[in-house]
Enzyme design. Sequence first.
Site, PDB file in Angstrom:
ATOM      1  N   VAL A  78       0.909  -1.150   0.000  1.00 25.22           N
ATOM      2  CA  VAL A  78       0.000   0.000   0.000  1.00 25.22           C
ATOM      3  C   VAL A  78       0.952   1.205   0.000  1.00 25.22           C
ATOM      4  O   VAL A  78       1.526   1.548   1.023  1.00 25.22           O
ATOM      5  CB  VAL A  78      -0.943  -0.013   1.219  1.00 25.22           C
ATOM      6  CG1 VAL A  78      -1.811   1.228   1.242  1.00 25.22           C
ATOM      7  CG2 VAL A  78      -1.806  -1.270   1.215  1.00 25.22           C
ATOM      8  N   PRO A  79       1.154   1.821  -1.169  1.00 22.97           N
ATOM      9  CA  PRO A  79       2.304   2.686  -1.412  1.00 22.97           C
ATOM     10  C   PRO A  79       2.240   4.104  -0.836  1.00 22.97           C
ATOM     11  O   PRO A  79       2.134   5.091  -1.563  1.00 22.97           O
ATOM     12  CB  PRO A  79       2.389   2.713  -2.940  1.00 22.97           C
ATOM     13  CG  PRO A  79       0.968   2.575  -3.379  1.00 22.97           C
ATOM     14  CD  PRO A  79       0.335   1.634  -2.380  1.00 22.97           C
ATOM     15  N   CYS A  80       2.392   4.203   0.470  1.00 24.10           N
ATOM     16  CA  CYS A  80       2.404   5.519   1.110  1.00 24.10           C
ATOM     17  C   CYS A  80       3.607   6.347   0.675  1.00 24.10           C
ATOM     18  O   CYS A  80       3.578   7.582   0.753  1.00 24.10           O
ATOM     19  CB  CYS A  80       2.367   5.382   2.632  1.00 24.10           C
ATOM     20  SG  CYS A  80       3.599   4.267   3.318  1.00 24.10           S
ATOM     21  N   HIS A  81       4.652   5.698   0.178  1.00 21.47           N
ATOM     22  CA  HIS A  81       5.836   6.434  -0.280  1.00 21.47           C
ATOM     23  C   HIS A  81       5.536   7.312  -1.487  1.00 21.47           C
ATOM     24  O   HIS A  81       6.288   8.231  -1.773  1.00 21.47           O
ATOM     25  CB  HIS A  81       6.984   5.462  -0.592  1.00 21.47           C
ATOM     26  CG  HIS A  81       6.671   4.458  -1.652  1.00 21.47           C
ATOM     27  ND1 HIS A  81       5.989   3.290  -1.369  1.00 21.47           N
ATOM     28  CD2 HIS A  81       6.927   4.445  -2.979  1.00 21.47           C
ATOM     29  CE1 HIS A  81       5.857   2.600  -2.489  1.00 21.47           C
ATOM     30  NE2 HIS A  81       6.403   3.273  -3.481  1.00 21.47           N
TER      31      HIS A  81
END
Length: 159
Positions: A120-123
């Site tokens: 889950v790409p919070c970056h």
Amino acid sequence: MRWTVLDSPIGEFSVATDDEAVCGAHFGRVESATDEPADQLSRRAVAELRAYFAGELTEFTVPVVVRRGSDFERAVWQEMTRIPYGEMLTYGEVAKAVGDPGAARAVGVACNRNPIPVIVPCHRIVGAGGKLVGFGGGLPRKVTLLELEARVALQRAWS
């Protein structure tokens, strides 16, 4: 919950699965993690993460389940999964997308509480003007992930 740890360009990275889905991830080694996946789903999650870190995978297909978080946090985490590989949105853009344009700081808090980073790409969420601000895994890891995705996206676009 079963934790497996793998080496990656951002250091050790642990991923958790249960009987149904990936349900957690953590920068570093989780104490109960094993070096070898215990079941088919764990093997699949580790294989996809290795492929991602190698620049071979741009979209995760392992099932993911989040069993905690407020409605707002869950909306933010869901919105993160919609950010295309190699692209970024600002905290403000995500706040607007989830229906609360004034909640950019709350989006930052939700990013920090993301239970399944990388998958889950919070970056992919950055500050206004593209500033790299805050990241639960540390800014050097965020930079590494964004650079990886940018490089792979450019290579694919020019191939």
